[in-house]
Motif scaffolding. Structure first.
Motif, PDB file in Angstrom:
ATOM      1  N   PHE A 268      37.505  34.312  36.870  1.00 48.88           N
ATOM      2  CA  PHE A 268      37.876  35.463  37.673  1.00 48.88           C
ATOM      3  C   PHE A 268      37.628  35.175  39.149  1.00 48.88           C
ATOM      4  O   PHE A 268      36.603  34.595  39.513  1.00 48.88           O
ATOM      5  N   ARG A 269      38.589  35.589  39.999  1.00 49.20           N
ATOM      6  CA  ARG A 269      38.405  35.553  41.438  1.00 49.20           C
ATOM      7  C   ARG A 269      38.515  36.975  41.967  1.00 49.20           C
ATOM      8  O   ARG A 269      39.458  37.698  41.606  1.00 49.20           O
ATOM      9  N   PRO A 270      37.581  37.441  42.784  1.00 48.67           N
ATOM     10  CA  PRO A 270      37.630  38.815  43.288  1.00 48.67           C
ATOM     11  C   PRO A 270      38.975  39.122  43.941  1.00 48.67           C
ATOM     12  O   PRO A 270      39.531  38.305  44.673  1.00 48.67           O
ATOM     13  N   SER A 271      39.491  40.304  43.659  1.00 47.61           N
ATOM     14  CA  SER A 271      40.776  40.710  44.212  1.00 47.61           C
ATOM     15  C   SER A 271      40.790  42.230  44.349  1.00 47.61           C
ATOM     16  O   SER A 271      39.733  42.882  44.213  1.00 47.61           O
ATOM     17  N   SER A 279      38.172  44.489  40.590  1.00 44.07           N
ATOM     18  CA  SER A 279      39.408  43.806  40.202  1.00 44.07           C
ATOM     19  C   SER A 279      39.255  42.308  40.387  1.00 44.07           C
ATOM     20  O   SER A 279      38.420  41.846  41.171  1.00 44.07           O
ATOM     21  N   ALA A 280      40.076  41.570  39.663  1.00 42.27           N
ATOM     22  CA  ALA A 280      40.001  40.107  39.756  1.00 42.27           C
ATOM     23  C   ALA A 280      41.354  39.489  39.449  1.00 42.27           C
ATOM     24  O   ALA A 280      42.160  40.051  38.694  1.00 42.27           O
ATOM     25  N   GLY A 312      40.840  43.878  35.600  1.00 39.70           N
ATOM     26  CA  GLY A 312      39.711  44.601  36.165  1.00 39.70           C
ATOM     27  C   GLY A 312      39.278  45.754  35.274  1.00 39.70           C
ATOM     28  O   GLY A 312      39.872  46.017  34.222  1.00 39.70           O
TER      29      GLY A 312
END
Length: 369
Positions: A268-271, A279-280, A312
């Motif tokens: 997961f990358r933060p988004s 969210s990711a 997310g």
């Protein structure tokens, strides 16, 4: 000082002498008449009318003649070349007519003959791909939910925390139907199916929701190798007590391994998405190099990971808008492109091959993926 000498016999270059030109012309006409098919005529054309043919070489020799002799020699060469060109055109017409007539006879098919051969078609890979994804989640105890592609604005945007002035609406730049005051749009994602499910399933009474929602969506994207104004998404929604990001991560890891093979995990990358918080972005470990030799991998281009979709924890505002008790229940949601997933899975380089209806592409997949 004496004037120019005009009273002499022109020195003829051998190639443009009347005898040589007549010989070259007659040889060309005889070869043309002897050609029995278009391939032979093509060879004759090259030999007798090409750049290295006797008549072409004679034409070049005209410049070597005295000025007084060039006009007469040029006329002789031109007449010879014209006769050859005319004969070639006439023979070409005759041979083409014979070729077409022969093809009609040789390739004739008696359509009245009985046959036992049936051309078996294949289901489109997008259809079988969506069913494969649905089967993966049904095996986990989930259900498949569907919704209309022509959707109400409130369900497509407002219920998902995308208010009228939210910039994401501009980013999606949707297709609206007329009249505009009906507020109906071609859905831009499959997330409205989540809202419809929450509104109709009575989660507030304690029944959990685990649904996967595949379907078509529409955005005004360019039509190129990686984009289309019509494409396919799959959404997943889980609503229950005590749902966390850990449940989401485990679900997506299982999904990835089922689609791309054992050992394929996600990160997961933060988004940011309006309908989830936190969210990711979801990345897959590269299914070609497995992240081991990423430096030389053309698929992940040195990253070791490939972007797959978004996910997310469902935003409490979305739960409240859809009648779910956000104090008691939580949930997660994810979404990714079915088209993109199939491109990864089968090494497709151009998204348009999925939509252009070439039966040779479809049948190559057979009836199952």
């Amino acid at each position: 000082m004496s004037g120019p000498n005009t009273d002499y016999d022109p020195v003829e270059v051998a190639a443009v002498s009347p005898a040589e030109l007549e010989t070259a012309r007659d040889a060309a006409l005889a070869a043309i008449a002897a050609a029995t098919d278009l391939e032979q005529l093509k060879a004759v054309r090259s030999e007798h009318a090409g750049d290295r043919s006797p008549l072409a070489l004679a034409n070049r020799e005209i410049g070597a003649l005295p000025p007084q002799a060039r006009k007469e020699a040029g006329q002789r060469v031109g007449q010879a070349r014209g006769a050859v060109s005319k004969a070639l055109a006439a023979r070409q017409e005759v041979l083409e007519a014979e070729h077409e007539a022969r093809i009609l006879v040789e390739e004739a098919v008696d359509v009245t003959l009985p046959t036992d051969e049936l051309v078996l078609g294949g289901r489109h890979p997008l259809t079988t791909g969506a069913e494969l994804i649905a089967d993966i989640f049904v095996a986990m105890g989930w259900e498949v939910a569907e919704g209309p592609v022509i959707e109400a604005e409130w369900l497509n945007f407002d219920a998902l925390n995308l208010g009228p002035d939210h910039p994401a609406r501009t980013m999606q730049d949707t297709f609206w139907t007329e009249p505009a005051d009906h507020h109906v749009v071609l859905r831009t994602h499959t997330s409205p199916v989540q809202a419809r499910t929450m509104l109709t399933r009575g989660v507030a009474e304690g029944a959990p929701i685990y649904v996967v929602c595949p379907g078509r969506v529409f955005r005004t994207d360019e039509y190129d190798a990686t984009h289309s104004p019509m494409f396919h998404q799959v959404e997943g929604l889980a609503i229950d007590e005590g749902i966390s990001m850990a449940h989401l991560k485990g679900t997506l890891d299982h999904f990835a391994s089922q689609m791309f093979g054992e050992g394929i995990t996600t990160r997961f990358r933060p988004s940011y998405f309006p309908f989830t918080e936190p969210s990711a972005e979801v990345d897959l470990v590269c299914f070609v190099c497995r992240g081991v030799d990423a430096e030389h991998c053309r698929t992940c281009r040195g990253e070791g990971w490939i972007e797959w979709g978004g996910c997310g924890i469902v935003n409490p505002r979305v739960l409240q808008a859809c009648g779910v008790d956000s104090e008691r229940f939580s949930g997660f949601a994810f979404g990714m492109g079915i088209d993109r997933t199939l491109m990864f899975r089968h090494g497709l380089e151009d998204l348009r091959t999925l939509f252009e209806g070439d039966v040779r592409f479809t049948t190559a997949f057979g009836s199952e993926l």
